[in-house]
Design a protein around this motif. Sequence first.
Motif, PDB file in Angstrom:
ATOM      1  N   ALA A 272       0.847  -1.194   0.000  1.00 17.96           N
ATOM      2  CA  ALA A 272       0.000   0.000   0.000  1.00 17.96           C
ATOM      3  C   ALA A 272       0.883   1.244   0.000  1.00 17.96           C
ATOM      4  CB  ALA A 272      -0.920   0.006   1.215  1.00 17.96           C
ATOM      5  N   LEU A 273       0.618   2.161  -0.933  1.00 15.81           N
ATOM      6  CA  LEU A 273       1.324   3.431  -1.029  1.00 15.81           C
ATOM      7  C   LEU A 273       0.328   4.569  -0.909  1.00 15.81           C
ATOM      8  CD1 LEU A 273       3.718   2.597  -4.017  1.00 15.81           C
ATOM      9  CD2 LEU A 273       4.247   2.502  -1.567  1.00 15.81           C
ATOM     10  N   SER A 274       0.812   5.798  -0.970  1.00 13.19           N
ATOM     11  CA  SER A 274      -0.086   6.947  -0.792  1.00 13.19           C
ATOM     12  C   SER A 274      -1.113   7.052  -1.913  1.00 13.19           C
ATOM     13  CB  SER A 274       0.731   8.234  -0.724  1.00 13.19           C
ATOM     14  OG  SER A 274       1.311   8.547  -1.987  1.00 13.19           O
ATOM     15  N   GLY A 275      -0.755   6.588  -3.113  1.00 13.41           N
ATOM     16  CA  GLY A 275      -1.668   6.722  -4.236  1.00 13.41           C
ATOM     17  C   GLY A 275      -2.481   5.484  -4.536  1.00 13.41           C
ATOM     18  N   GLY A 276      -2.283   4.409  -3.799  1.00 20.06           N
ATOM     19  CA  GLY A 276      -3.011   3.183  -4.060  1.00 20.06           C
ATOM     20  C   GLY A 276      -2.226   1.984  -3.570  1.00 20.06           C
ATOM     21  N   THR A 277      -2.605   0.810  -4.051  1.00 19.38           N
ATOM     22  CA  THR A 277      -1.972  -0.434  -3.609  1.00 19.38           C
ATOM     23  C   THR A 277      -1.400  -1.174  -4.800  1.00 19.38           C
ATOM     24  OG1 THR A 277      -3.507  -0.614  -1.753  1.00 19.38           O
ATOM     25  CG2 THR A 277      -2.313  -2.607  -2.390  1.00 19.38           C
ATOM     26  N   LEU A 278      -0.133  -1.517  -4.707  1.00 14.71           N
ATOM     27  CA  LEU A 278       0.533  -2.291  -5.750  1.00 14.71           C
ATOM     28  C   LEU A 278       0.287  -3.775  -5.531  1.00 14.71           C
ATOM     29  CD1 LEU A 278       3.980  -0.466  -5.880  1.00 14.71           C
ATOM     30  CD2 LEU A 278       2.366  -0.650  -7.786  1.00 14.71           C
ATOM     31  N   PRO A 279      -0.005  -4.523  -6.579  1.00  9.61           N
ATOM     32  CA  PRO A 279      -0.169  -5.975  -6.422  1.00  9.61           C
ATOM     33  C   PRO A 279       1.185  -6.662  -6.276  1.00  9.61           C
ATOM     34  CG  PRO A 279      -0.415  -5.358  -8.724  1.00  9.61           C
ATOM     35  CD  PRO A 279      -0.279  -4.073  -7.957  1.00  9.61           C
ATOM     36  N   ALA A 280       1.179  -7.875  -5.809  1.00  6.52           N
ATOM     37  CA  ALA A 280       2.412  -8.659  -5.702  1.00  6.52           C
ATOM     38  C   ALA A 280       2.942  -8.986  -7.097  1.00  6.52           C
ATOM     39  CB  ALA A 280       2.153  -9.934  -4.919  1.00  6.52           C
ATOM     40  N   GLY A 281       4.250  -9.042  -7.235  1.00  9.63           N
ATOM     41  CA  GLY A 281       4.860  -9.381  -8.513  1.00  9.63           C
ATOM     42  C   GLY A 281       4.764  -8.303  -9.562  1.00  9.63           C
ATOM     43  N   ALA A 282       4.540  -7.063  -9.156  1.00  9.32           N
ATOM     44  CA  ALA A 282       4.379  -5.965 -10.113  1.00  9.32           C
ATOM     45  C   ALA A 282       5.722  -5.305 -10.399  1.00  9.32           C
ATOM     46  CB  ALA A 282       3.405  -4.935  -9.558  1.00  9.32           C
ATOM     47  N   ASP A 283       5.983  -5.016 -11.663  1.00  7.36           N
ATOM     48  CA  ASP A 283       7.142  -4.218 -12.037  1.00  7.36           C
ATOM     49  C   ASP A 283       6.842  -2.755 -11.738  1.00  7.36           C
ATOM     50  OD1 ASP A 283       8.301  -6.530 -12.901  1.00  7.36           O
ATOM     51  OD2 ASP A 283       8.004  -6.133 -15.037  1.00  7.36           O
ATOM     52  N   VAL A 284       7.778  -2.088 -11.099  1.00  9.53           N
ATOM     53  CA  VAL A 284       7.565  -0.720 -10.629  1.00  9.53           C
ATOM     54  C   VAL A 284       8.696   0.167 -11.134  1.00  9.53           C
ATOM     55  CG1 VAL A 284       7.265   0.764  -8.612  1.00  9.53           C
ATOM     56  CG2 VAL A 284       6.436  -1.603  -8.559  1.00  9.53           C
ATOM     57  N   ALA A 285       8.335   1.286 -11.749  1.00  9.29           N
ATOM     58  CA  ALA A 285       9.306   2.285 -12.180  1.00  9.29           C
ATOM     59  C   ALA A 285       9.311   3.413 -11.157  1.00  9.29           C
ATOM     60  CB  ALA A 285       8.949   2.818 -13.569  1.00  9.29           C
ATOM     61  N   CYS A 286      10.386   3.502 -10.385  1.00 14.44           N
ATOM     62  CA  CYS A 286      10.536   4.557  -9.378  1.00 14.44           C
ATOM     63  C   CYS A 286      11.112   5.791 -10.077  1.00 14.44           C
ATOM     64  CB  CYS A 286      11.461   4.106  -8.261  1.00 14.44           C
ATOM     65  SG  CYS A 286      10.972   2.570  -7.459  1.00 14.44           S
ATOM     66  N   LEU A 287      10.353   6.865 -10.112  1.00  8.79           N
ATOM     67  CA  LEU A 287      10.760   8.062 -10.832  1.00  8.79           C
ATOM     68  C   LEU A 287      11.613   8.945  -9.921  1.00  8.79           C
ATOM     69  CD1 LEU A 287       7.419   8.797 -12.710  1.00  8.79           C
ATOM     70  CD2 LEU A 287       9.352   7.357 -13.393  1.00  8.79           C
ATOM     71  N   MET A 288      12.932   8.765 -10.004  1.00 11.12           N
ATOM     72  CA  MET A 288      13.859   9.482  -9.144  1.00 11.12           C
ATOM     73  C   MET A 288      13.803  10.988  -9.391  1.00 11.12           C
ATOM     74  SD  MET A 288      15.150   6.833  -7.676  1.00 11.12           S
ATOM     75  CE  MET A 288      16.637   7.420  -6.869  1.00 11.12           C
ATOM     76  N   GLY A 289      13.679  11.380 -10.646  1.00 12.09           N
ATOM     77  CA  GLY A 289      13.605  12.797 -10.961  1.00 12.09           C
ATOM     78  C   GLY A 289      12.372  13.448 -10.396  1.00 12.09           C
ATOM     79  N   SER A 290      11.296  12.695 -10.279  1.00 10.73           N
ATOM     80  CA  SER A 290      10.067  13.222  -9.693  1.00 10.73           C
ATOM     81  C   SER A 290      10.186  13.319  -8.179  1.00 10.73           C
ATOM     82  CB  SER A 290       8.887  12.325 -10.073  1.00 10.73           C
ATOM     83  OG  SER A 290       7.700  12.760  -9.446  1.00 10.73           O
ATOM     84  N   ALA A 291      10.728  12.290  -7.543  1.00 13.66           N
ATOM     85  CA  ALA A 291      10.857  12.281  -6.089  1.00 13.66           C
ATOM     86  C   ALA A 291      11.725  13.429  -5.605  1.00 13.66           C
ATOM     87  CB  ALA A 291      11.435  10.953  -5.620  1.00 13.66           C
ATOM     88  N   GLY A 292      12.798  13.725  -6.333  1.00 14.71           N
ATOM     89  CA  GLY A 292      13.697  14.791  -5.934  1.00 14.71           C
ATOM     90  C   GLY A 292      13.106  16.170  -6.053  1.00 14.71           C
ATOM     91  N   ARG A 293      11.988  16.297  -6.768  1.00 14.00           N
ATOM     92  CA  ARG A 293      11.334  17.609  -6.920  1.00 14.00           C
ATOM     93  C   ARG A 293       9.914  17.605  -6.357  1.00 14.00           C
ATOM     94  NH1 ARG A 293      13.452  20.933 -12.141  1.00 14.00           N
ATOM     95  NH2 ARG A 293      15.504  19.981 -12.369  1.00 14.00           N
ATOM     96  N   ASP A 294       9.693  16.748  -5.397  1.00 17.60           N
ATOM     97  CA  ASP A 294       8.381  16.682  -4.762  1.00 17.60           C
ATOM     98  C   ASP A 294       8.256  17.823  -3.747  1.00 17.60           C
ATOM     99  OD1 ASP A 294       6.030  16.107  -3.429  1.00 17.60           O
ATOM    100  OD2 ASP A 294       6.452  13.967  -3.264  1.00 17.60           O
ATOM    101  N   PRO A 295       7.301  18.760  -3.948  1.00 16.36           N
ATOM    102  CA  PRO A 295       7.164  19.892  -3.012  1.00 16.36           C
ATOM    103  C   PRO A 295       6.720  19.467  -1.623  1.00 16.36           C
ATOM    104  CG  PRO A 295       5.349  19.869  -4.589  1.00 16.36           C
ATOM    105  CD  PRO A 295       6.328  18.831  -5.048  1.00 16.36           C
ATOM    106  N   GLU A 296       6.198  18.251  -1.477  1.00 13.95           N
ATOM    107  CA  GLU A 296       5.845  17.764  -0.145  1.00 13.95           C
ATOM    108  C   GLU A 296       7.088  17.426   0.675  1.00 13.95           C
ATOM    109  OE1 GLU A 296       2.774  17.586   1.200  1.00 13.95           O
ATOM    110  OE2 GLU A 296       2.119  18.642  -0.617  1.00 13.95           O
ATOM    111  N   ARG A 297       8.227  17.260   0.024  1.00  6.74           N
ATOM    112  CA  ARG A 297       9.472  16.932   0.721  1.00  6.74           C
ATOM    113  C   ARG A 297      10.475  18.076   0.697  1.00  6.74           C
ATOM    114  NH1 ARG A 297      13.674  16.837   2.622  1.00  6.74           N
ATOM    115  NH2 ARG A 297      15.067  15.084   3.134  1.00  6.74           N
ATOM    116  N   PHE A 298      10.556  18.798  -0.441  1.00  2.33           N
ATOM    117  CA  PHE A 298      11.562  19.844  -0.598  1.00  2.33           C
ATOM    118  C   PHE A 298      10.900  21.189  -0.880  1.00  2.33           C
ATOM    119  CE2 PHE A 298      13.500  15.859  -2.067  1.00  2.33           C
ATOM    120  CZ  PHE A 298      14.607  15.800  -1.227  1.00  2.33           C
TER     121      PHE A 298
END
Length: 371
Positions: A272-298
């Motif tokens: 479970a994540l903030s935007g929903g729930t990922l199923p088991a065995g799911a391929d996930v693309a973590c967007l590093m460029g997006s995380a680094g510019r998230d106004p909720e963090r920086f």
Amino acid sequence: MQADAPEVISAPQRGRRTGRTTCGSRPSTGPSLLAPGAAHDPYRFYRVLREEYPLSYDVPLGAWLVSRYADVTTALTDPRFAGLPHDTAPRDGPAPLGLCHGSPLCAPRRPHAAAAGSVPRHMPDPGPVPRHMPDPGPVPRHMPDPGPVPRHMAARIERTAYVLARRIARRQQADLVEEFCRWLPVGATPGASPRPHRLPGSGTGTATTPCTRHTGLRERALASFLANVLDAPDLLAALRIEPALADRAWTESLRRDPPVQVVLRRTVTEVALSGGTLPAGADVACLMGSAGRDPERFAAPDVFDPFRRDQGRSLTGPASCPAVLLGRLEARQGLFALLEAMPRLRWADGFRPAGSGLLTRGPRALLVRPG
């Protein structure tokens, strides 16, 4: 480094917005990472995802997109996520992240194999740095070693940086990407690059780790770092009398303009994540460029600010990774070699740096006037 020029990105389909997606439900979809405009203006694309589609299934990519800082750090640190084999993730070793290519030497083994793709969840934040600096002075040539890099390799980095900088200083105009950023990692780690030519005087090859043999990401990271620093004249002045600021500037550049924009993971179980729930065995693309510019963090995330109080290192790679340590030392020694050889280093007339690339990103050219 200036913001990327805006391009057209397919408009989100409002009727298919990601909600609390659960395992077994039909994946919700938003704009695709493979859309034509995404590579030209990824940060606008990331903003759309964070605000409208924090968890969505990218059909053309065949993976879930995770864009918020909290969710990306969960995917990078939670043992319910593992690395992907085709992402060069080794067995029982950390999955690639940032400058790290996933060598088992980069992090201690974890009790569960699924945790091998993680980096430490809690990274120490450097304290605040005063914004008002005294007048600039001369650049010290010999800098303290920022990490446990072997002495012979640190000496090679310094020597290579100063040889390259002195050659560039003779020119009326030079491209720092082609003539400096490309060759410093190669000269610092001989035998590490598939390039056919070796820097003259670099000596014979030495044993290297899997991470240090790949120099392309360090080249892109160094190019973005120099672009950001050269865009900040006040910072350049401060660096001349407070060299330790180079490490903060390097960390800030990796946050704002990471050389790796996407890191792949796979869920071991439902998550479970903030935007929903990922199923088991799911391929996930973590967007590093997006995380680094998230106004909720920086605060003011699009601004390059080495003095920021909310600086963190959770997206830069395992602290013990040889490539991470080398990249930081190359950035520091490279910057001061350039400033010593070219005290009036500045952009060429009319030139503005801009990043390019989708999965990996950095400026293709840095045209400067050395003298």
